[in-house]
Design a protein around this motif. Structure first.
Motif, PDB file in Angstrom:
ATOM      1  N   PRO A  39       0.828  -1.214   0.000  1.00  0.00           N
ATOM      2  CA  PRO A  39       0.000   0.000   0.000  1.00  0.00           C
ATOM      3  C   PRO A  39       0.862   1.264   0.000  1.00  0.00           C
ATOM      4  CG  PRO A  39      -0.127  -1.125   2.123  1.00  0.00           C
ATOM      5  CD  PRO A  39       0.702  -1.978   1.223  1.00  0.00           C
ATOM      6  N   ASP A  40       0.334   2.325  -0.583  1.00  0.00           N
ATOM      7  CA  ASP A  40       1.065   3.585  -0.675  1.00  0.00           C
ATOM      8  C   ASP A  40       1.464   4.140   0.687  1.00  0.00           C
ATOM      9  OD1 ASP A  40       0.888   3.578  -3.444  1.00  0.00           O
ATOM     10  OD2 ASP A  40      -0.940   4.799  -3.464  1.00  0.00           O
ATOM     11  N   ASP A  41       0.642   3.873   1.706  1.00  0.00           N
ATOM     12  CA  ASP A  41       0.900   4.447   3.027  1.00  0.00           C
ATOM     13  C   ASP A  41       1.710   3.524   3.946  1.00  0.00           C
ATOM     14  OD1 ASP A  41      -1.077   2.548   3.400  1.00  0.00           O
ATOM     15  OD2 ASP A  41      -2.296   3.805   4.714  1.00  0.00           O
ATOM     16  N   ALA A  42       2.266   2.433   3.401  1.00  0.00           N
ATOM     17  CA  ALA A  42       3.048   1.508   4.219  1.00  0.00           C
ATOM     18  C   ALA A  42       4.315   2.187   4.729  1.00  0.00           C
ATOM     19  CB  ALA A  42       3.418   0.264   3.416  1.00  0.00           C
ATOM     20  N   GLU A  43       4.623   1.948   5.994  1.00  0.00           N
ATOM     21  CA  GLU A  43       5.848   2.499   6.569  1.00  0.00           C
ATOM     22  C   GLU A  43       7.049   2.000   5.767  1.00  0.00           C
ATOM     23  OE1 GLU A  43       8.456   2.435  10.700  1.00  0.00           O
ATOM     24  OE2 GLU A  43       6.442   1.596  10.706  1.00  0.00           O
ATOM     25  N   THR A  44       8.014   2.864   5.600  1.00  0.00           N
ATOM     26  CA  THR A  44       9.222   2.530   4.839  1.00  0.00           C
ATOM     27  C   THR A  44      10.437   2.717   5.729  1.00  0.00           C
ATOM     28  OG1 THR A  44       8.167   3.295   2.803  1.00  0.00           O
ATOM     29  CG2 THR A  44      10.559   3.132   2.772  1.00  0.00           C
ATOM     30  N   ARG A  45      11.386   1.782   5.617  1.00  0.00           N
ATOM     31  CA  ARG A  45      12.646   1.867   6.353  1.00  0.00           C
ATOM     32  C   ARG A  45      13.801   1.612   5.391  1.00  0.00           C
ATOM     33  NH1 ARG A  45      11.992  -0.834  12.307  1.00  0.00           N
ATOM     34  NH2 ARG A  45      10.212   0.410  12.958  1.00  0.00           N
ATOM     35  N   PRO A  46      14.996   2.068   5.738  1.00  0.00           N
ATOM     36  CA  PRO A  46      16.147   1.845   4.861  1.00  0.00           C
ATOM     37  C   PRO A  46      16.539   0.370   4.817  1.00  0.00           C
ATOM     38  CG  PRO A  46      16.850   2.927   6.893  1.00  0.00           C
ATOM     39  CD  PRO A  46      15.349   2.849   6.922  1.00  0.00           C
ATOM     40  N   GLU A  47      17.118  -0.055   3.702  1.00  0.00           N
ATOM     41  CA  GLU A  47      17.492  -1.464   3.538  1.00  0.00           C
ATOM     42  C   GLU A  47      18.511  -1.929   4.574  1.00  0.00           C
ATOM     43  OE1 GLU A  47      19.911  -2.640   0.019  1.00  0.00           O
ATOM     44  OE2 GLU A  47      20.002  -0.498  -0.370  1.00  0.00           O
ATOM     45  N   GLN A  48      19.255  -1.018   5.175  1.00  0.00           N
ATOM     46  CA  GLN A  48      20.249  -1.393   6.173  1.00  0.00           C
ATOM     47  C   GLN A  48      19.612  -2.020   7.414  1.00  0.00           C
ATOM     48  OE1 GLN A  48      20.187   1.525   4.573  1.00  0.00           O
ATOM     49  NE2 GLN A  48      22.089   1.519   3.432  1.00  0.00           N
ATOM     50  N   GLU A  49      18.297  -1.874   7.576  1.00  0.00           N
ATOM     51  CA  GLU A  49      17.615  -2.476   8.719  1.00  0.00           C
ATOM     52  C   GLU A  49      17.229  -3.933   8.473  1.00  0.00           C
ATOM     53  OE1 GLU A  49      14.741  -0.210  10.878  1.00  0.00           O
ATOM     54  OE2 GLU A  49      15.680   1.684  10.310  1.00  0.00           O
ATOM     55  N   TRP A  50      17.424  -4.406   7.229  1.00  0.00           N
ATOM     56  CA  TRP A  50      17.179  -5.815   6.940  1.00  0.00           C
ATOM     57  C   TRP A  50      18.205  -6.635   7.724  1.00  0.00           C
ATOM     58  CZ3 TRP A  50      19.927  -9.896   4.937  1.00  0.00           C
ATOM     59  CH2 TRP A  50      19.168 -11.028   4.610  1.00  0.00           C
ATOM     60  N   GLY A  51      17.743  -7.697   8.372  1.00  0.00           N
ATOM     61  CA  GLY A  51      18.648  -8.560   9.117  1.00  0.00           C
ATOM     62  C   GLY A  51      18.975  -8.064  10.512  1.00  0.00           C
ATOM     63  N   THR A  52      18.242  -7.069  10.998  1.00  0.00           N
ATOM     64  CA  THR A  52      18.501  -6.530  12.338  1.00  0.00           C
ATOM     65  C   THR A  52      17.486  -7.021  13.361  1.00  0.00           C
ATOM     66  OG1 THR A  52      17.206  -4.533  11.903  1.00  0.00           O
ATOM     67  CG2 THR A  52      19.573  -4.436  11.405  1.00  0.00           C
ATOM     68  N   GLY A  53      16.770  -8.070  13.045  1.00  0.00           N
ATOM     69  CA  GLY A  53      15.787  -8.611  13.984  1.00  0.00           C
ATOM     70  C   GLY A  53      14.346  -8.305  13.624  1.00  0.00           C
TER      71      GLY A  53
END
Length: 78
Positions: A39-53
């Protein structure tokens, strides 16, 4: 190629918290690597947070690993 994480919510929407995080390509933030439409309103985070739990989509994670050169130079044959 750069990526971002996008949130998938449960039936209560954002108020119910994130069910799973999906990986999207910057050039197509509406489609996760696993094919799910985000969805357009989905929260977005940087890819560097992948694999951080974070609870991430397994299929997106696998495809992300194939697209992203992790730890270049750490293998004796690289």
């Amino acid at each position: 190629m750069t990526h971002k994480l996008r949130a998938e919510y449960g039936p209560q929407g954002p108020a119910g918290g994130v069910r799973s995080w999906h990986v999207v390509r910057d050039e197509d933030p509406a489609t996760a690597l696993c094919g799910r439409t985000m969805p357009d309103d989905a929260e977005t985070r940087p890819e560097q947070e992948w694999g951080t739990g974070l609870r991430c989509c397994q299929q997106c994670g696998s495809l992300y690993m194939h697209e992203t050169p992790h730890m270049q130079g750490s293998h004796p044959y690289s």
